[in-house]
Design a protein around this motif. Structure first.
Motif, PDB file in Angstrom:
ATOM      1  N   LYS A  46      15.867   0.195 -12.924  1.00  0.00           N
ATOM      2  CA  LYS A  46      14.830   0.882 -13.697  1.00  0.00           C
ATOM      3  C   LYS A  46      14.090  -0.093 -14.603  1.00  0.00           C
ATOM      4  CE  LYS A  46      16.826   5.477 -13.629  1.00  0.00           C
ATOM      5  NZ  LYS A  46      17.427   6.569 -14.412  1.00  0.00           N
ATOM      6  N   ALA A  47      14.816  -1.017 -15.205  1.00  0.00           N
ATOM      7  CA  ALA A  47      14.167  -2.007 -16.074  1.00  0.00           C
ATOM      8  C   ALA A  47      13.245  -2.905 -15.263  1.00  0.00           C
ATOM      9  CB  ALA A  47      15.226  -2.842 -16.793  1.00  0.00           C
ATOM     10  N   MET A  48      13.672  -3.289 -14.068  1.00  0.00           N
ATOM     11  CA  MET A  48      12.827  -4.115 -13.208  1.00  0.00           C
ATOM     12  C   MET A  48      11.569  -3.352 -12.807  1.00  0.00           C
ATOM     13  SD  MET A  48      15.691  -5.982 -10.802  1.00  0.00           S
ATOM     14  CE  MET A  48      14.541  -6.347  -9.536  1.00  0.00           C
ATOM     15  N   ALA A  49      11.726  -2.074 -12.452  1.00  0.00           N
ATOM     16  CA  ALA A  49      10.567  -1.268 -12.047  1.00  0.00           C
ATOM     17  C   ALA A  49       9.595  -1.104 -13.203  1.00  0.00           C
ATOM     18  CB  ALA A  49      11.037   0.089 -11.547  1.00  0.00           C
ATOM     19  N   ARG A  50      10.134  -0.870 -14.407  1.00  0.00           N
ATOM     20  CA  ARG A  50       9.274  -0.724 -15.577  1.00  0.00           C
ATOM     21  C   ARG A  50       8.502  -2.010 -15.840  1.00  0.00           C
ATOM     22  NH1 ARG A  50      12.807   1.476 -18.627  1.00  0.00           N
ATOM     23  NH2 ARG A  50      13.718  -0.450 -19.397  1.00  0.00           N
ATOM     24  N   ARG A  51       9.175  -3.139 -15.728  1.00  0.00           N
ATOM     25  CA  ARG A  51       8.527  -4.428 -15.968  1.00  0.00           C
ATOM     26  C   ARG A  51       7.430  -4.697 -14.925  1.00  0.00           C
ATOM     27  NH1 ARG A  51       6.970  -8.119 -19.601  1.00  0.00           N
ATOM     28  NH2 ARG A  51       6.701 -10.067 -18.526  1.00  0.00           N
ATOM     29  N   ILE A  52       7.709  -4.383 -13.683  1.00  0.00           N
ATOM     30  CA  ILE A  52       6.709  -4.569 -12.622  1.00  0.00           C
ATOM     31  C   ILE A  52       5.503  -3.681 -12.879  1.00  0.00           C
ATOM     32  CG2 ILE A  52       6.259  -4.167 -10.160  1.00  0.00           C
ATOM     33  CD1 ILE A  52       9.190  -5.067  -9.676  1.00  0.00           C
ATOM     34  N   GLN A  53       5.754  -2.441 -13.307  1.00  0.00           N
ATOM     35  CA  GLN A  53       4.654  -1.518 -13.588  1.00  0.00           C
ATOM     36  C   GLN A  53       3.811  -2.027 -14.757  1.00  0.00           C
ATOM     37  OE1 GLN A  53       5.942   2.380 -14.717  1.00  0.00           O
ATOM     38  NE2 GLN A  53       3.964   3.312 -14.252  1.00  0.00           N
ATOM     39  N   GLU A  54       4.466  -2.506 -15.808  1.00  0.00           N
ATOM     40  CA  GLU A  54       3.729  -3.037 -16.960  1.00  0.00           C
ATOM     41  C   GLU A  54       2.892  -4.249 -16.568  1.00  0.00           C
ATOM     42  OE1 GLU A  54       6.772  -3.888 -19.775  1.00  0.00           O
ATOM     43  OE2 GLU A  54       7.092  -1.783 -20.294  1.00  0.00           O
ATOM     44  N   ASP A  55       3.461  -5.135 -15.758  1.00  0.00           N
ATOM     45  CA  ASP A  55       2.715  -6.308 -15.304  1.00  0.00           C
ATOM     46  C   ASP A  55       1.493  -5.905 -14.477  1.00  0.00           C
ATOM     47  OD1 ASP A  55       4.401  -8.031 -16.589  1.00  0.00           O
ATOM     48  OD2 ASP A  55       5.516  -8.617 -14.788  1.00  0.00           O
ATOM     49  N   ALA A  56       1.696  -4.925 -13.598  1.00  0.00           N
ATOM     50  CA  ALA A  56       0.582  -4.476 -12.754  1.00  0.00           C
ATOM     51  C   ALA A  56      -0.541  -3.895 -13.602  1.00  0.00           C
ATOM     52  CB  ALA A  56       1.086  -3.444 -11.743  1.00  0.00           C
ATOM     53  N   MET A  57      -0.180  -3.085 -14.608  1.00  0.00           N
ATOM     54  CA  MET A  57      -1.210  -2.498 -15.466  1.00  0.00           C
ATOM     55  C   MET A  57      -1.933  -3.564 -16.280  1.00  0.00           C
ATOM     56  SD  MET A  57       0.251   1.234 -16.673  1.00  0.00           S
ATOM     57  CE  MET A  57       1.489   0.588 -17.741  1.00  0.00           C
ATOM     58  N   SER A  58      -1.194  -4.555 -16.780  1.00  0.00           N
ATOM     59  CA  SER A  58      -1.862  -5.603 -17.566  1.00  0.00           C
ATOM     60  C   SER A  58      -2.789  -6.435 -16.685  1.00  0.00           C
ATOM     61  CB  SER A  58      -0.829  -6.491 -18.258  1.00  0.00           C
ATOM     62  OG  SER A  58      -0.118  -7.266 -17.326  1.00  0.00           O
ATOM     63  N   HIS A  59      -2.399  -6.677 -15.447  1.00  0.00           N
ATOM     64  CA  HIS A  59      -3.277  -7.424 -14.532  1.00  0.00           C
ATOM     65  C   HIS A  59      -4.536  -6.616 -14.218  1.00  0.00           C
ATOM     66  CE1 HIS A  59      -0.805 -10.926 -13.725  1.00  0.00           C
ATOM     67  NE2 HIS A  59       0.248 -10.142 -13.608  1.00  0.00           N
ATOM     68  N   ARG A  60      -4.379  -5.304 -14.064  1.00  0.00           N
ATOM     69  CA  ARG A  60      -5.554  -4.463 -13.794  1.00  0.00           C
ATOM     70  C   ARG A  60      -6.505  -4.460 -14.982  1.00  0.00           C
ATOM     71  NH1 ARG A  60      -3.428   0.834 -10.495  1.00  0.00           N
ATOM     72  NH2 ARG A  60      -2.788  -0.325  -8.647  1.00  0.00           N
ATOM     73  N   ARG A  61      -5.940  -4.387 -16.196  1.00  0.00           N
ATOM     74  CA  ARG A  61      -6.786  -4.409 -17.392  1.00  0.00           C
ATOM     75  C   ARG A  61      -7.553  -5.726 -17.489  1.00  0.00           C
ATOM     76  NH1 ARG A  61      -2.147  -3.060 -20.619  1.00  0.00           N
ATOM     77  NH2 ARG A  61      -1.700  -0.925 -20.091  1.00  0.00           N
ATOM     78  N   GLU A  62      -6.876  -6.817 -17.162  1.00  0.00           N
ATOM     79  CA  GLU A  62      -7.536  -8.127 -17.211  1.00  0.00           C
ATOM     80  C   GLU A  62      -8.695  -8.204 -16.224  1.00  0.00           C
ATOM     81  OE1 GLU A  62      -4.572 -11.093 -16.478  1.00  0.00           O
ATOM     82  OE2 GLU A  62      -3.481 -10.687 -18.316  1.00  0.00           O
ATOM     83  N   ARG A  63      -8.562  -7.551 -15.100  1.00  0.00           N
ATOM     84  CA  ARG A  63      -9.600  -7.586 -14.087  1.00  0.00           C
ATOM     85  C   ARG A  63     -10.646  -6.487 -14.286  1.00  0.00           C
ATOM     86  NH1 ARG A  63      -5.878  -7.833  -8.901  1.00  0.00           N
ATOM     87  NH2 ARG A  63      -7.763  -7.423  -7.816  1.00  0.00           N
ATOM     88  N   GLY A  64     -10.415  -5.620 -15.270  1.00  0.00           N
ATOM     89  CA  GLY A  64     -11.396  -4.566 -15.546  1.00  0.00           C
ATOM     90  C   GLY A  64     -11.271  -3.358 -14.660  1.00  0.00           C
ATOM     91  N   MET A  65     -10.154  -3.161 -14.008  1.00  0.00           N
ATOM     92  CA  MET A  65      -9.958  -1.999 -13.153  1.00  0.00           C
ATOM     93  C   MET A  65      -9.362  -0.866 -13.972  1.00  0.00           C
ATOM     94  SD  MET A  65      -8.370  -3.920  -9.833  1.00  0.00           S
ATOM     95  CE  MET A  65      -8.537  -2.566  -8.710  1.00  0.00           C
ATOM     96  N   GLU A  66      -9.537   0.394 -13.512  1.00  0.00           N
ATOM     97  CA  GLU A  66      -8.993   1.544 -14.212  1.00  0.00           C
ATOM     98  C   GLU A  66      -7.540   1.717 -13.848  1.00  0.00           C
ATOM     99  OE1 GLU A  66     -11.197   5.065 -13.530  1.00  0.00           O
ATOM    100  OE2 GLU A  66     -13.122   4.127 -13.981  1.00  0.00           O
ATOM    101  N   ASP A  67      -6.761   2.277 -14.785  1.00  0.00           N
ATOM    102  CA  ASP A  67      -5.356   2.582 -14.504  1.00  0.00           C
ATOM    103  C   ASP A  67      -5.251   3.815 -13.641  1.00  0.00           C
ATOM    104  OD1 ASP A  67      -4.392   0.461 -15.965  1.00  0.00           O
ATOM    105  OD2 ASP A  67      -4.203   1.610 -17.827  1.00  0.00           O
TER     106      ASP A  67
END
Length: 69
Positions: A46-67
């Motif tokens: 669960k901790a790994m999944a949460r971390r992967i999800q957080e990383d994915a969202m931060s990468h999307r924000r950096e690229r200007g994509m919507e969550d």
């Protein structure tokens, strides 16, 4: 002379087989020890999944994509 070589070959092959069996038993025990605590394993997943999800969202924000969430 060939009798000694035959015995050497037999003991050599027998040694390889015994070694293989012992190593297989040893690693089977280690594998079973790793599975003993499923709650701890689930928490790690669960901790790994949460971390992967957080990383994915931060990468999307950096690229200007919507969550998606």
């Amino acid at each position: 002379m060939t009798d000694h070589l035959d015995y050497f070959a037999l003991f050599y092959v027998a040694g390889i087989i015994v070694f293989g069996i012992l190593m297989r038993l040893r690693y089977r025990r280690r594998k079973d020890k790793n599975i003993e605590d499923p709650d701890k394993k689930q928490r790690v997943y669960k901790a790994m999944a949460r971390r992967i999800q957080e990383d994915a969202m931060s990468h999307r924000r950096e690229r200007g994509m919507e969550d998606d969430s």
